[in-house]
Scaffold this active site. Structure first.
Site: not given
Lengths: 207, 207, 207, 207, 207, 207, 207, 207
Positions: A119-121
């Site tokens: 997600v964040c990456v």
């Protein structure tokens, strides 16, 4: 013969680092690395960014909630870095300030790491890729819930032209030549590669 | 009901620490832990020994040869500790100076760790056990060539009445009660347990 | 405090080696080690037996059938060793010639390895133990169908007082002191421990 | 030197086999073996019991419910065996008919396997052990939810004097000598050890 | 033949449950189980304790600090259970109120689980064992930093006469006979064993 | 959007099966599957080929040497299949008779399996692909020395447009619709999927 | 630079969910996840579909046979969803009613999960992809016989342009911004991510 | 249908071998293979290069420092090979002498192996690929810090059109036909494939 994803080489002057959501709560969700390995790799990436003087952008998600504050060591390493506390966007690339900060670096190569990987990456990596950036994900400074999740995220990113790296590969690709600074690179490796430190200490004892 | 190996509890005033052959060359033979995990656990044990002011004995084997020097961080932590550079004995317990140093501590509980597990750790552990000492092996500060070797060494030691510990279990068993020193123990854990450090930082941010 | 299995230490003058069924067919059944690891450990044990001049007894089961001939390297290392081609006994200890050969060594410590672990090794190990011998099984020179089988065999033997070793632990316990022959032991390790060989070569280059 | 659990050797005339709850529903709960491996080992144990003409007792729990019927192949192999469909006892040893059937065999060695390991196997194994039987658990014909559960069950049984076996070890220990029946044992192995079958076929092709 | 640790069987009327430090912060340190598995097993143990009406004692360490509050589901299940918030003792058995609560149950069998295994579980387990209690550790409702740590803790406890169980084995040993309450036990299993629930639902659909 | 490797669907009338070097000696080199799993999958593929009446071509390499004869079960299943005993070509596609046999089938889809994966399978798969065939490798009926080797071989083949299948996926893709023959497909699955067989037996018992 | 598979981002208004064959019998065939993990991920995907109000289509294969009924929790979550009980088509995309239901949603993004991965998931995923849909497979809500099978299925789908996701990645990509509904998303995560729930409970206790 | 990376086949007359940084210090950093496996594969690759008389180029990085000297066995095998001791370039392709040596071979196919995979191997592999060479990486003669790092490096190289091989696949692809030299190839395999050696010895014993 035309390759799916031709080699793009990291270039010190062309690269910026994006550290996404390395927060104390989120880091405790990481299960695809041992805690020691993950802590070491995240700090190794941060130290490398510092060492190579790469423009670095920090961003977090809800630091005042369960996600917890940014890991203190990172905060201390980059006191003057753009710091975007996102008010709610899950994909950092959806945050105008973040993208503005990225563009302000003037770099076309983006080195991304964070928590959690899929997600964040992956989200900003895929978004940046879609806008034409050369994207390099530092896999060992990016963690998530388990290896299955990680494997799926890697394959999704690979298919979209993201280059999968590690902090060590990144540092070596940026440094190019030991002669640029033997002491400095050696110190970086000694601090974050225990086995290499052992080699150096064995060597030093015999010189 | 009589147990094979009745519980013997570590007691701060009864225990000494023996660090056997944590040398830079030998440490690079360790394959049953990730490098980061092993380095962290060895230093955590050393820091714990220091923190609890346990008499600590250092010993090495052929520091001037391929085995390499004692890991520098350990040397620095215990500048005044008895330091037996064994001239050739593989089992440290075969070295008179070493045993003399152990006996000089006056302790009946021996906490042992080293490289490699089935030799440098198991041999003195078994020898000390045979002489009536209560022996505690710190398994995660002791490394060897692979997991098969480790498993065999553990079972041999278990059968002979050695108690298998970890540095964290050892520290907790010695400390007994957080109220003896909350700050100190917390700092020790924060330095060597990344996930616990995250818990503390998350907590601190909300206080 | 009385231990389940008090420490018995290998003693060069008290020990004999039994190599059971290391045959080319049977070795290809081994799945609890990589082929390279297993070959290396078996030869390391054989070289150690040779090096320490331990009386060594070879035995095989149906060499002319699917089990295949004894691994040639072993045959060559011990041209004069008692060699019992068992006509059918699965447990070598059921073979009178074999037991006679063992007794003829006059040793009370038996070092056993073979293929497969839970049968060719465990059976004579348990039988010898039941007759009062001190028994040491070299776990990494003994292989079998899978890790589950191995684990079960180890626990059965541990419970019966067998000491689980590795070839390296055995060699170190027998040698006692490097000063007895630094060159010889170093050569043995260099031949069978690639990482230790690297340490030695690194060291040698710097001397 | 007295061992915790002195060697007790399986003896064809002293042994009975207890197959506990190998039912179609329960077998689908097994996760500590691949399905192929588990099916093969269970049938190998059953074939061995048949081959050695060991008195065999079958028991099931709630065949008409979710647990499902006894695996058909087992039912067919032992049409005349005592078959105790337990009305509710979880530990088969709590069932009078079952214990009566065991006692009726007149054997003092019990070979036990079943699903799931920590309950259907461990309970009667521990109960029989407590009553003085020599108990042998066939570990690879006994399955359960995961490896953690299995490991705990094994250690509990080991501590109580149960001997951990595999079907192959059991067959070999019972057979004693190939000459008792080369063809028969060879066929058993060929049917249940694919790699051994390959050895035999390679050998046969060259004869 | 005398076993190291003779079988002691759990008996509903003789057993009490001790839940040690299942706190939200500490649970996030657990790495030897997947998060889903561990949550499920802890709640399964709690539900079992409730179902069998076993006296249950709760204890925590520094709930107001980084360790976090007791997992809410547990708190809700046992609103009237003795609840000892230890002011600092690491080993719950060092806390007088805790031991008093244990003694007040009048039970001689103690079922223990908690976080982390080698400390919060092993310490009171070993202490209780040393005082003559029959001790049963629920291994899958007890978690810790990694598998190496767990393995060492298990072997230490096994050697001291602790019986290693799982929640499922415990429930089955306590229940003895399905006929005591088919519906109730079935519901417990359906809630915490997804594969068994599938069996039941498949069965129900066909009835 | 254009995909790297557009979906090509197996079609009963368009497909031929190539079984490459499933010989008794070579099969004993396989380490990336358990022996039971591999045997089962190879026979499952063979049974499927038979069941779907796909033209099947057998080929071997040096049957009279160490590689051993073709696994007898395969030989028996396809008594009339083209059988090319290659005189020396490692890549079966280099053998004119083999390619001629392939072309004689008139099929454009080739289903390939064999031993070892990176050579006997990958070479003809890549060669056929380069000539425009649609190539499907049955991964679980193809084995090799270890998982590292397998992973590398898979990625090389994936990059070249080979579709990675399993025998079960292949059978399902060919069958299309259970109604084409419920009994037959069910039997195939019952014979080679133990867990599915259990489902069927549980179901049958309740009907 | 043109990527093999350009990023396609999940968009709440463009996406439909296809749940294929999550039946009680088939789910018991799954071995590439622990039972708890798989149950949790399947329900997390279902809850997410519900939460985001995505049109959801259910389909099953032979519910009245060994495959068993649809998992009851899914049935209850989507009482009004199109429900296609396929009379025999293995690939759901071969079923006209199914495709009609998909087309009726008017969506161009298809989120697919099911049992087993290489058949029930991969077949419709590849078929839909071939017709130009953007296809997202939820890897952790899709299970199969073992990891080898899964890996092969993933690579086949990746090569054909399918995007590999997890339920968590899917939920995050759909939600876009926490501010759209903090409470709702938080509840979803708390219900299905035990470690995140712990973070929230730790946080809540300190607020 | 056009594949991402069409098959390029190794051709004896077109290929050169580049051995990059197989130095004694660096080799002790390798953790993604057992030491025995890695040593064997590196030497197998070297022996193969020799056997096929492929032009081979050696290069090292800082032999006089901690990285250590080139592994002696390699040095001895290629006494006359171009040997480029790089003064500092991390990517060997950045070294003019190295590239000059490569070009001097006149080959268009480059077989590369080295330590560590993501740097010393991947960098020149990607650079050579970008210049139009056909690049083959020998994965099992290339090692690095851990499997995560390796996996990332493999995917990066795969995406850029590098073909992932093993030494055995390489040797087979180069040899083409056993008849070119049965004895020679057999000897190569016997020396580096223990299981194949066993097959040969079993076979030889029966001839």
């Amino acid at each position: 013969m035309s390759d799916a994803v031709p080699y793009r080489r990291l270039e010190k002057n062309d690269a910026a680092v994006l550290l996404v959501d390395h927060q104390t709560g989120l880091c405790n969700l990481v299960r695809d690395f041992s805690d020691d390995d993950f802590k070491n790799c995240v700090l190794a990436l941060a130290d490398s960014a510092k060492y190579f003087k790469l423009p670095t952008i920090l961003t977090t998600s809800f630091e005042n909630g369960p996600n917890g504050p940014l890991v203190p060591e990172i905060k201390e390493l980059f006191p003057d870095a753009p710091y975007i506390a996102r008010p709610g966007n899950i994909n950092a690339w959806d945050n105008e300030d973040f993208v503005k900060a990225v563009k302000a670096t003037g770099k076309k190569q983006l080195i991304i790491a964070g928590v959690v990987t899929e997600v964040c990456v992956a989200f900003p990596a895929l978004s940046a890729r879609a806008e034409g950036y050369e994207v390099f994900v530092v896999t060992d400074a990016s963690g998530t819930f388990n290896k299955t999740t990680r494997d799926a995220a890697w394959l999704r990113m690979q298919a979209a032209g993201v280059q999968l790296m590690t902090w060590f590969g990144m540092a070596c690709e940026l440094h190019r030549d030991w002669r640029n600074d033997i002491e400095g690179l050696g110190q970086l490796f000694s601090n974050h590669l225990p086995a290499y430190r052992n080699l150096m200490n064995s060597y030093g004892a015999r010189r």
